[in-house]
Design a protein around this motif. Structure first.
Motif, PDB file in Angstrom:
ATOM      1  N   GLY A  29     -68.749  20.699 -13.850  1.00 62.04           N
ATOM      2  CA  GLY A  29     -68.222  19.904 -12.754  1.00 62.04           C
ATOM      3  C   GLY A  29     -67.733  18.553 -13.236  1.00 62.04           C
ATOM      4  N   VAL A  30     -66.650  18.084 -12.635  1.00 63.14           N
ATOM      5  CA  VAL A  30     -66.120  16.751 -12.904  1.00 63.14           C
ATOM      6  C   VAL A  30     -65.809  16.104 -11.560  1.00 63.14           C
ATOM      7  CG1 VAL A  30     -65.194  17.292 -15.195  1.00 63.14           C
ATOM      8  CG2 VAL A  30     -63.756  17.604 -13.187  1.00 63.14           C
ATOM      9  N   SER A  31     -66.057  14.819 -11.465  1.00 62.71           N
ATOM     10  CA  SER A  31     -65.853  14.080 -10.227  1.00 62.71           C
ATOM     11  C   SER A  31     -64.667  13.140 -10.393  1.00 62.71           C
ATOM     12  CB  SER A  31     -67.134  13.295  -9.911  1.00 62.71           C
ATOM     13  OG  SER A  31     -66.980  12.564  -8.739  1.00 62.71           O
ATOM     14  N   VAL A  32     -63.727  13.203  -9.434  1.00 63.49           N
ATOM     15  CA  VAL A  32     -62.524  12.381  -9.493  1.00 63.49           C
ATOM     16  C   VAL A  32     -62.366  11.671  -8.146  1.00 63.49           C
ATOM     17  CG1 VAL A  32     -60.006  12.410  -9.764  1.00 63.49           C
ATOM     18  CG2 VAL A  32     -61.423  13.944 -11.145  1.00 63.49           C
ATOM     19  N   ALA A  33     -62.099  10.371  -8.203  1.00 62.36           N
ATOM     20  CA  ALA A  33     -61.904   9.579  -6.988  1.00 62.36           C
ATOM     21  C   ALA A  33     -60.732  10.132  -6.182  1.00 62.36           C
ATOM     22  CB  ALA A  33     -61.651   8.113  -7.329  1.00 62.36           C
ATOM     23  N   LYS A  34     -60.910  10.193  -4.872  1.00 59.79           N
ATOM     24  CA  LYS A  34     -59.855  10.712  -3.994  1.00 59.79           C
ATOM     25  C   LYS A  34     -58.601   9.858  -4.062  1.00 59.79           C
ATOM     26  CE  LYS A  34     -63.018  12.982  -0.851  1.00 59.79           C
ATOM     27  NZ  LYS A  34     -63.650  12.976   0.488  1.00 59.79           N
ATOM     28  N   GLU A  35     -58.735   8.571  -4.363  1.00 55.59           N
ATOM     29  CA  GLU A  35     -57.571   7.689  -4.429  1.00 55.59           C
ATOM     30  C   GLU A  35     -56.883   7.694  -5.789  1.00 55.59           C
ATOM     31  OE1 GLU A  35     -59.530   3.404  -5.496  1.00 55.59           O
ATOM     32  OE2 GLU A  35     -59.567   4.031  -3.421  1.00 55.59           O
ATOM     33  N   ALA A  36     -57.457   8.373  -6.779  1.00 58.38           N
ATOM     34  CA  ALA A  36     -56.867   8.434  -8.120  1.00 58.38           C
ATOM     35  C   ALA A  36     -55.579   9.259  -8.093  1.00 58.38           C
ATOM     36  CB  ALA A  36     -57.853   9.037  -9.120  1.00 58.38           C
ATOM     37  N   ALA A  37     -54.587   8.820  -8.834  1.00 57.77           N
ATOM     38  CA  ALA A  37     -53.320   9.551  -8.923  1.00 57.77           C
ATOM     39  C   ALA A  37     -53.552  10.979  -9.419  1.00 57.77           C
ATOM     40  CB  ALA A  37     -52.363   8.818  -9.854  1.00 57.77           C
ATOM     41  N   MET A  38     -54.549  11.163 -10.259  1.00 51.16           N
ATOM     42  CA  MET A  38     -54.856  12.471 -10.842  1.00 51.16           C
ATOM     43  C   MET A  38     -55.418  13.447  -9.805  1.00 51.16           C
ATOM     44  SD  MET A  38     -55.225  14.322 -13.683  1.00 51.16           S
ATOM     45  CE  MET A  38     -55.656  13.526 -15.204  1.00 51.16           C
ATOM     46  N   HIS A  39     -56.003  12.954  -8.719  1.00 52.17           N
ATOM     47  CA  HIS A  39     -56.732  13.804  -7.773  1.00 52.17           C
ATOM     48  C   HIS A  39     -55.892  14.976  -7.265  1.00 52.17           C
ATOM     49  CE1 HIS A  39     -58.667  14.994  -3.985  1.00 52.17           C
ATOM     50  NE2 HIS A  39     -59.796  14.668  -4.612  1.00 52.17           N
ATOM     51  N   GLU A  40     -54.776  14.705  -6.632  1.00 56.15           N
ATOM     52  CA  GLU A  40     -53.949  15.781  -6.072  1.00 56.15           C
ATOM     53  C   GLU A  40     -53.297  16.622  -7.157  1.00 56.15           C
ATOM     54  OE1 GLU A  40     -53.914  16.881  -2.903  1.00 56.15           O
ATOM     55  OE2 GLU A  40     -55.499  15.374  -2.701  1.00 56.15           O
ATOM     56  N   LEU A  41     -52.959  15.989  -8.271  1.00 56.81           N
ATOM     57  CA  LEU A  41     -52.351  16.733  -9.372  1.00 56.81           C
ATOM     58  C   LEU A  41     -53.351  17.713  -9.981  1.00 56.81           C
ATOM     59  CD1 LEU A  41     -50.393  13.777 -10.955  1.00 56.81           C
ATOM     60  CD2 LEU A  41     -49.445  15.675  -9.630  1.00 56.81           C
ATOM     61  N   LEU A  42     -54.604  17.316 -10.083  1.00 60.58           N
ATOM     62  CA  LEU A  42     -55.649  18.210 -10.583  1.00 60.58           C
ATOM     63  C   LEU A  42     -55.827  19.384  -9.625  1.00 60.58           C
ATOM     64  CD1 LEU A  42     -58.012  19.021 -12.400  1.00 60.58           C
ATOM     65  CD2 LEU A  42     -59.419  17.313 -11.228  1.00 60.58           C
ATOM     66  N   ARG A  43     -55.833  19.102  -8.355  1.00 59.98           N
ATOM     67  CA  ARG A  43     -55.963  20.150  -7.336  1.00 59.98           C
ATOM     68  C   ARG A  43     -54.827  21.168  -7.472  1.00 59.98           C
ATOM     69  NH1 ARG A  43     -56.820  17.656  -1.843  1.00 59.98           N
ATOM     70  NH2 ARG A  43     -58.987  18.180  -2.202  1.00 59.98           N
ATOM     71  N   GLU A  44     -53.603  20.680  -7.655  1.00 59.77           N
ATOM     72  CA  GLU A  44     -52.441  21.563  -7.746  1.00 59.77           C
ATOM     73  C   GLU A  44     -52.371  22.315  -9.068  1.00 59.77           C
ATOM     74  OE1 GLU A  44     -49.128  18.983  -7.015  1.00 59.77           O
ATOM     75  OE2 GLU A  44     -49.827  18.490  -4.992  1.00 59.77           O
ATOM     76  N   GLU A 102     -63.799  23.111  -5.068  1.00 55.81           N
ATOM     77  CA  GLU A 102     -63.903  21.656  -4.993  1.00 55.81           C
ATOM     78  C   GLU A 102     -64.762  21.307  -3.791  1.00 55.81           C
ATOM     79  OE1 GLU A 102     -60.032  19.955  -3.057  1.00 55.81           O
ATOM     80  OE2 GLU A 102     -59.457  21.347  -4.665  1.00 55.81           O
ATOM     81  N   HIS A 103     -65.486  20.197  -3.915  1.00 53.99           N
ATOM     82  CA  HIS A 103     -66.438  19.807  -2.887  1.00 53.99           C
ATOM     83  C   HIS A 103     -66.344  18.309  -2.640  1.00 53.99           C
ATOM     84  CE1 HIS A 103     -68.265  23.767  -3.437  1.00 53.99           C
ATOM     85  NE2 HIS A 103     -68.071  23.565  -4.727  1.00 53.99           N
ATOM     86  N   PRO A 104     -66.183  17.899  -1.370  1.00 48.95           N
ATOM     87  CA  PRO A 104     -66.164  16.465  -1.054  1.00 48.95           C
ATOM     88  C   PRO A 104     -67.493  15.827  -1.455  1.00 48.95           C
ATOM     89  CG  PRO A 104     -65.638  17.794   0.900  1.00 48.95           C
ATOM     90  CD  PRO A 104     -66.066  18.726  -0.171  1.00 48.95           C
ATOM     91  N   ALA A 105     -67.415  14.649  -2.040  1.00 52.63           N
ATOM     92  CA  ALA A 105     -68.611  13.912  -2.460  1.00 52.63           C
ATOM     93  C   ALA A 105     -68.335  12.423  -2.231  1.00 52.63           C
ATOM     94  CB  ALA A 105     -68.939  14.200  -3.919  1.00 52.63           C
ATOM     95  N   GLY A 106     -68.426  11.988  -0.979  1.00 53.17           N
ATOM     96  CA  GLY A 106     -68.133  10.599  -0.656  1.00 53.17           C
ATOM     97  C   GLY A 106     -66.674  10.287  -0.906  1.00 53.17           C
ATOM     98  N   ASP A 107     -66.412   9.243  -1.712  1.00 54.83           N
ATOM     99  CA  ASP A 107     -65.032   8.870  -2.006  1.00 54.83           C
ATOM    100  C   ASP A 107     -64.470   9.622  -3.213  1.00 54.83           C
ATOM    101  OD1 ASP A 107     -66.505   7.597  -3.965  1.00 54.83           O
ATOM    102  OD2 ASP A 107     -65.642   5.611  -3.620  1.00 54.83           O
ATOM    103  N   HIS A 108     -65.195  10.628  -3.679  1.00 51.12           N
ATOM    104  CA  HIS A 108     -64.781  11.470  -4.797  1.00 51.12           C
ATOM    105  C   HIS A 108     -64.724  12.933  -4.351  1.00 51.12           C
ATOM    106  CE1 HIS A 108     -65.576   7.960  -7.211  1.00 51.12           C
ATOM    107  NE2 HIS A 108     -65.281   8.596  -8.320  1.00 51.12           N
ATOM    108  N   THR A 109     -64.157  13.759  -5.212  1.00 51.74           N
ATOM    109  CA  THR A 109     -64.221  15.207  -5.063  1.00 51.74           C
ATOM    110  C   THR A 109     -64.827  15.758  -6.337  1.00 51.74           C
ATOM    111  OG1 THR A 109     -62.272  15.274  -3.637  1.00 51.74           O
ATOM    112  CG2 THR A 109     -62.876  17.327  -4.740  1.00 51.74           C
ATOM    113  N   LEU A 110     -65.795  16.665  -6.188  1.00 52.46           N
ATOM    114  CA  LEU A 110     -66.377  17.357  -7.332  1.00 52.46           C
ATOM    115  C   LEU A 110     -65.557  18.624  -7.547  1.00 52.46           C
ATOM    116  CD1 LEU A 110     -68.637  17.719  -9.471  1.00 52.46           C
ATOM    117  CD2 LEU A 110     -69.849  19.061  -7.723  1.00 52.46           C
ATOM    118  N   PHE A 111     -64.856  18.683  -8.665  1.00 55.99           N
ATOM    119  CA  PHE A 111     -64.085  19.861  -9.033  1.00 55.99           C
ATOM    120  C   PHE A 111     -64.950  20.731  -9.937  1.00 55.99           C
ATOM    121  CE2 PHE A 111     -60.843  16.805  -7.894  1.00 55.99           C
ATOM    122  CZ  PHE A 111     -59.907  17.564  -7.224  1.00 55.99           C
TER     123      PHE A 111
END
Length: 137
Positions: A29-44, A102-111
């Motif tokens: 698991g890796v945790s990425v801030a929801k506001e990070a530019a990488m967040h949506e790109l990692l999801r996609e 992926e799982h919401p974790a506060g202001d981050h998402t656990l991928f």
């Protein structure tokens, strides 16, 4: 060091930790801030790679922690040749993963990623983030 290759764009992000979640199947698991530019790109992207940095690779960690503009992202960064997300040359090891959930974790998402490939690199101390800086352990 987390990297992706999504839609032809290679990006990297220094992350604080990698968590072993399961041995069967092998999951991390890796945790990425929801506001990070990488967040949506990692999801996609649907997959990612991890380069486990050595104690003398602080400059690489700092480079990707600063949010360098994409056009300069990989300048001066030694990479291993290969397909998929970039791998940082000289690391202690590398892990490639397929994102499974992926799982919401506060202001981050656990991928959560299923490990598809692992290779050990050179020996030596690891680079670890402690408090507000990096140390070699």
């Amino acid at each position: 060091m987390l990297t992706i290759d999504g839609a032809g764009e290679r990006l990297g992000l220094t992350i604080g930790s990698v968590v072993s979640l399961s041995l069967e199947p092998p999951l991390v698991g890796v945790s990425v801030a929801k506001e990070a530019a990488m967040h949506e790109l990692l999801r996609e992207a649907g997959r990612f790679a991890l380069s486990l940095l050595a104690g003398d690779q602080e400059a690489v960690a700092q480079h990707f922690a600063r949010g360098v503009p994409p056009f300069a992202h990989w300048q001066g960064i030694p990479l291993r040749e290969g397909d998929g997300p970039p791998l940082i040359d000289g690391a202690l090891g590398w892990i490639r993963c397929r994102t499974t959930s992926e799982h919401p974790a506060g202001d981050h998402t656990l991928f959560v990623g299923e490990v598809t490939w692992v290779e050990t690199g050179r020996g030596g101390p690891a680079l670890v983030h402690v408090g507000q800086g990096f140390v070699s352990l």
